[in-house]
Write a protein that holds these residues in place. Sequence first.
Motif, PDB file in Angstrom:
ATOM      1  N   LEU A   1       8.266  -7.572 -18.233  1.00 46.62           N
ATOM      2  CA  LEU A   1       9.143  -8.579 -18.818  1.00 46.62           C
ATOM      3  C   LEU A   1       8.847  -9.947 -18.222  1.00 46.62           C
ATOM      4  CD1 LEU A   1      12.559  -6.678 -18.969  1.00 46.62           C
ATOM      5  CD2 LEU A   1      11.303  -7.599 -20.932  1.00 46.62           C
ATOM      6  N   ILE A   2       8.464  -9.974 -16.945  1.00 52.07           N
ATOM      7  CA  ILE A   2       8.073 -11.235 -16.318  1.00 52.07           C
ATOM      8  C   ILE A   2       6.786 -11.748 -16.951  1.00 52.07           C
ATOM      9  CG2 ILE A   2       7.301 -12.296 -14.149  1.00 52.07           C
ATOM     10  CD1 ILE A   2       9.225 -10.368 -12.702  1.00 52.07           C
ATOM     11  N   GLY A   3       5.868 -10.841 -17.293  1.00 51.70           N
ATOM     12  CA  GLY A   3       4.641 -11.243 -17.970  1.00 51.70           C
ATOM     13  C   GLY A   3       3.622 -10.122 -17.989  1.00 51.70           C
ATOM     14  N   PRO A   4       2.665 -10.170 -18.947  1.00 54.42           N
ATOM     15  CA  PRO A   4       1.591  -9.173 -18.987  1.00 54.42           C
ATOM     16  C   PRO A   4       0.855  -9.120 -17.650  1.00 54.42           C
ATOM     17  CG  PRO A   4       1.575 -10.506 -20.977  1.00 54.42           C
ATOM     18  CD  PRO A   4       2.526 -11.171 -20.023  1.00 54.42           C
ATOM     19  N   SER A   5       0.379  -7.941 -17.277  1.00 52.62           N
ATOM     20  CA  SER A   5      -0.229  -7.782 -15.951  1.00 52.62           C
ATOM     21  C   SER A   5      -1.401  -6.824 -15.997  1.00 52.62           C
ATOM     22  CB  SER A   5       0.803  -7.245 -14.940  1.00 52.62           C
ATOM     23  OG  SER A   5       1.836  -8.158 -14.720  1.00 52.62           O
ATOM     24  N   ARG A   6      -2.370  -7.090 -15.149  1.00 48.46           N
ATOM     25  CA  ARG A   6      -3.430  -6.127 -14.907  1.00 48.46           C
ATOM     26  C   ARG A   6      -2.904  -5.035 -13.988  1.00 48.46           C
ATOM     27  NH1 ARG A   6      -7.931 -10.006 -12.487  1.00 48.46           N
ATOM     28  NH2 ARG A   6      -6.070 -10.528 -11.275  1.00 48.46           N
ATOM     29  N   TYR A   7      -3.597  -3.909 -13.977  1.00 45.75           N
ATOM     30  CA  TYR A   7      -3.145  -2.774 -13.159  1.00 45.75           C
ATOM     31  C   TYR A   7      -3.019  -3.173 -11.695  1.00 45.75           C
ATOM     32  CZ  TYR A   7      -2.855   1.900 -11.195  1.00 45.75           C
ATOM     33  OH  TYR A   7      -2.423   3.019 -10.511  1.00 45.75           O
ATOM     34  N   ALA A   8      -4.035  -3.871 -11.169  1.00 45.10           N
ATOM     35  CA  ALA A   8      -4.008  -4.245  -9.754  1.00 45.10           C
ATOM     36  C   ALA A   8      -2.828  -5.158  -9.452  1.00 45.10           C
ATOM     37  CB  ALA A   8      -5.316  -4.931  -9.361  1.00 45.10           C
ATOM     38  N   ASP A   9      -2.502  -6.057 -10.382  1.00 45.95           N
ATOM     39  CA  ASP A   9      -1.370  -6.960 -10.171  1.00 45.95           C
ATOM     40  C   ASP A   9      -0.054  -6.180 -10.186  1.00 45.95           C
ATOM     41  OD1 ASP A   9      -3.068  -9.166 -10.058  1.00 45.95           O
ATOM     42  OD2 ASP A   9      -2.996  -9.462 -12.228  1.00 45.95           O
ATOM     43  N   LEU A  10       0.053  -5.220 -11.093  1.00 47.15           N
ATOM     44  CA  LEU A  10       1.252  -4.383 -11.135  1.00 47.15           C
ATOM     45  C   LEU A  10       1.423  -3.619  -9.830  1.00 47.15           C
ATOM     46  CD1 LEU A  10       1.262  -2.829 -14.731  1.00 47.15           C
ATOM     47  CD2 LEU A  10       3.082  -4.222 -13.706  1.00 47.15           C
ATOM     48  N   HIS A  11       0.338  -3.044  -9.351  1.00 51.51           N
ATOM     49  CA  HIS A  11       0.416  -2.262  -8.116  1.00 51.51           C
ATOM     50  C   HIS A  11       0.827  -3.140  -6.942  1.00 51.51           C
ATOM     51  CE1 HIS A  11      -1.281   0.295  -4.757  1.00 51.51           C
ATOM     52  NE2 HIS A  11      -0.490   1.133  -5.411  1.00 51.51           N
ATOM     53  N   ARG A  12       0.309  -4.355  -6.908  1.00 53.35           N
ATOM     54  CA  ARG A  12       0.652  -5.289  -5.830  1.00 53.35           C
ATOM     55  C   ARG A  12       2.112  -5.730  -5.924  1.00 53.35           C
ATOM     56  NH1 ARG A  12      -3.674  -7.845  -6.068  1.00 53.35           N
ATOM     57  NH2 ARG A  12      -3.081  -9.279  -7.733  1.00 53.35           N
ATOM     58  N   SER A  13       2.626  -5.806  -7.139  1.00 61.54           N
ATOM     59  CA  SER A  13       4.004  -6.281  -7.343  1.00 61.54           C
ATOM     60  C   SER A  13       5.046  -5.185  -7.169  1.00 61.54           C
ATOM     61  CB  SER A  13       4.144  -6.885  -8.750  1.00 61.54           C
ATOM     62  OG  SER A  13       3.307  -8.007  -8.896  1.00 61.54           O
ATOM     63  N   LEU A  14       4.597  -3.958  -6.947  1.00 62.63           N
ATOM     64  CA  LEU A  14       5.516  -2.833  -6.782  1.00 62.63           C
ATOM     65  C   LEU A  14       5.237  -2.140  -5.448  1.00 62.63           C
ATOM     66  CD1 LEU A  14       5.263  -1.449 -10.417  1.00 62.63           C
ATOM     67  CD2 LEU A  14       7.288  -2.504  -9.398  1.00 62.63           C
ATOM     68  N   PRO A  15       5.563  -2.810  -4.345  1.00 63.70           N
ATOM     69  CA  PRO A  15       5.267  -2.213  -3.032  1.00 63.70           C
ATOM     70  C   PRO A  15       5.960  -0.872  -2.862  1.00 63.70           C
ATOM     71  CG  PRO A  15       6.771  -4.080  -2.830  1.00 63.70           C
ATOM     72  CD  PRO A  15       6.272  -4.097  -4.225  1.00 63.70           C
ATOM     73  N   GLY A  16       5.170   0.108  -2.455  1.00 63.04           N
ATOM     74  CA  GLY A  16       5.737   1.432  -2.213  1.00 63.04           C
ATOM     75  C   GLY A  16       5.364   2.467  -3.258  1.00 63.04           C
ATOM     76  N   ILE A  17       4.875   2.020  -4.434  1.00 60.22           N
ATOM     77  CA  ILE A  17       4.511   2.990  -5.467  1.00 60.22           C
ATOM     78  C   ILE A  17       3.076   3.466  -5.239  1.00 60.22           C
ATOM     79  CG2 ILE A  17       3.714   1.270  -7.143  1.00 60.22           C
ATOM     80  CD1 ILE A  17       4.884   3.078  -9.350  1.00 60.22           C
ATOM     81  N   ALA A  18       2.860   4.755  -5.328  1.00 56.86           N
ATOM     82  CA  ALA A  18       1.507   5.310  -5.195  1.00 56.86           C
ATOM     83  C   ALA A  18       0.714   4.976  -6.455  1.00 56.86           C
ATOM     84  CB  ALA A  18       1.580   6.817  -4.999  1.00 56.86           C
ATOM     85  N   THR A  19      -0.577   4.731  -6.296  1.00 53.86           N
ATOM     86  CA  THR A  19      -1.385   4.302  -7.437  1.00 53.86           C
ATOM     87  C   THR A  19      -1.426   5.361  -8.536  1.00 53.86           C
ATOM     88  OG1 THR A  19      -3.537   3.398  -8.117  1.00 53.86           O
ATOM     89  CG2 THR A  19      -3.550   5.109  -6.385  1.00 53.86           C
ATOM     90  N   ASN A  20      -1.439   6.651  -8.159  1.00 53.42           N
ATOM     91  CA  ASN A  20      -1.460   7.692  -9.192  1.00 53.42           C
ATOM     92  C   ASN A  20      -0.124   7.771  -9.932  1.00 53.42           C
ATOM     93  OD1 ASN A  20      -0.282   8.726  -6.784  1.00 53.42           O
ATOM     94  ND2 ASN A  20      -0.564  10.826  -7.499  1.00 53.42           N
ATOM     95  N   LEU A  21       0.973   7.469  -9.217  1.00 53.25           N
ATOM     96  CA  LEU A  21       2.277   7.477  -9.867  1.00 53.25           C
ATOM     97  C   LEU A  21       2.407   6.305 -10.830  1.00 53.25           C
ATOM     98  CD1 LEU A  21       5.027   8.788 -10.165  1.00 53.25           C
ATOM     99  CD2 LEU A  21       5.825   7.441  -8.215  1.00 53.25           C
ATOM    100  N   LEU A  22       1.880   5.142 -10.453  1.00 54.57           N
ATOM    101  CA  LEU A  22       1.897   3.995 -11.364  1.00 54.57           C
ATOM    102  C   LEU A  22       1.106   4.312 -12.625  1.00 54.57           C
ATOM    103  CD1 LEU A  22       2.482   1.096 -12.180  1.00 54.57           C
ATOM    104  CD2 LEU A  22       0.537   0.369 -10.735  1.00 54.57           C
ATOM    105  N   ALA A  23      -0.064   4.922 -12.460  1.00 50.78           N
ATOM    106  CA  ALA A  23      -0.871   5.289 -13.617  1.00 50.78           C
ATOM    107  C   ALA A  23      -0.110   6.252 -14.524  1.00 50.78           C
ATOM    108  CB  ALA A  23      -2.189   5.911 -13.163  1.00 50.78           C
ATOM    109  N   GLN A  24       0.589   7.196 -13.923  1.00 51.90           N
ATOM    110  CA  GLN A  24       1.365   8.172 -14.697  1.00 51.90           C
ATOM    111  C   GLN A  24       2.486   7.484 -15.465  1.00 51.90           C
ATOM    112  OE1 GLN A  24       2.783  11.517 -12.370  1.00 51.90           O
ATOM    113  NE2 GLN A  24       4.514  11.819 -13.735  1.00 51.90           N
ATOM    114  N   ARG A  25       3.207   6.561 -14.806  1.00 50.45           N
ATOM    115  CA  ARG A  25       4.315   5.869 -15.468  1.00 50.45           C
ATOM    116  C   ARG A  25       3.800   5.019 -16.631  1.00 50.45           C
ATOM    117  NH1 ARG A  25       6.518   9.311 -13.184  1.00 50.45           N
ATOM    118  NH2 ARG A  25       8.139   9.130 -11.575  1.00 50.45           N
TER     119      ARG A  25
END
Length: 220
Positions: free
Chosen positions: A30-54
């Motif tokens: 909602l803040i803005g379109p994001s690349r995967y790496a930017d999303l991962h950086r903006s969500l401290p604490g989420i595992a990369t495989n869990l982010l991919a799953q979500r």
Amino acid sequence: MKSYGEFCALARGLDVIGDRWTMLVVRELLIGPSRYADLHRSLPGIATNLLAQRLRSLEEAGVVRCEELAAPVSARVYSLTDWGRGLQAPLVEIARWAVPMMHTGAGKDHHQGRWMVFAIMALFPEPEMLRAGEQFPIVTVRVDVDGASLLVTSDASGVTATVTSADTTAGVTVTGTSDEVFAVLSRRDGDTSTARVTGSPTDIRRFRQLTELALTAPAR
């Protein structure tokens, strides 16, 4: 996520967005379109495989889409579909409900300047929520907070906030930590916030008029 298996709109909605982290992924988009790496950086604490799953689950549900940007960028960018953007209003209402929980300050919680975009959506009313005789002042505010710069625009149509660059010109500049900026925007500490506010006397007066409209302002 396992389905609740209920013929209920709320249950079916939670089938899509009820998993842990899912609504925070939506917040970022909602803040803005994001690349995967930017999303991962903006969500401290989420595992990369869990982010991919979500992200995969949200794509399959039609909430998120992924586009391949052509060279020289050559990156996959995630954004919300039109249907996905329909989550803004309910998520803002959840944030408004939770604003009293912000008054204790950041403490040891993670904080990022870009998250203030969502806080601003929650802090200020929609135009139809204004009381008789109230109106939004016309003012632009650049907020420099925890490594991010945001542009807040207030006019007759309401208040908007977007991520911007540090050299964006605005009538007022507010500088501080997330906690300090939230305090000055929400009038949490009256006029005693330690955030630095600069601008012309006219623009600063309009900025104060804006913060008096915050749903958390004492007068409200």
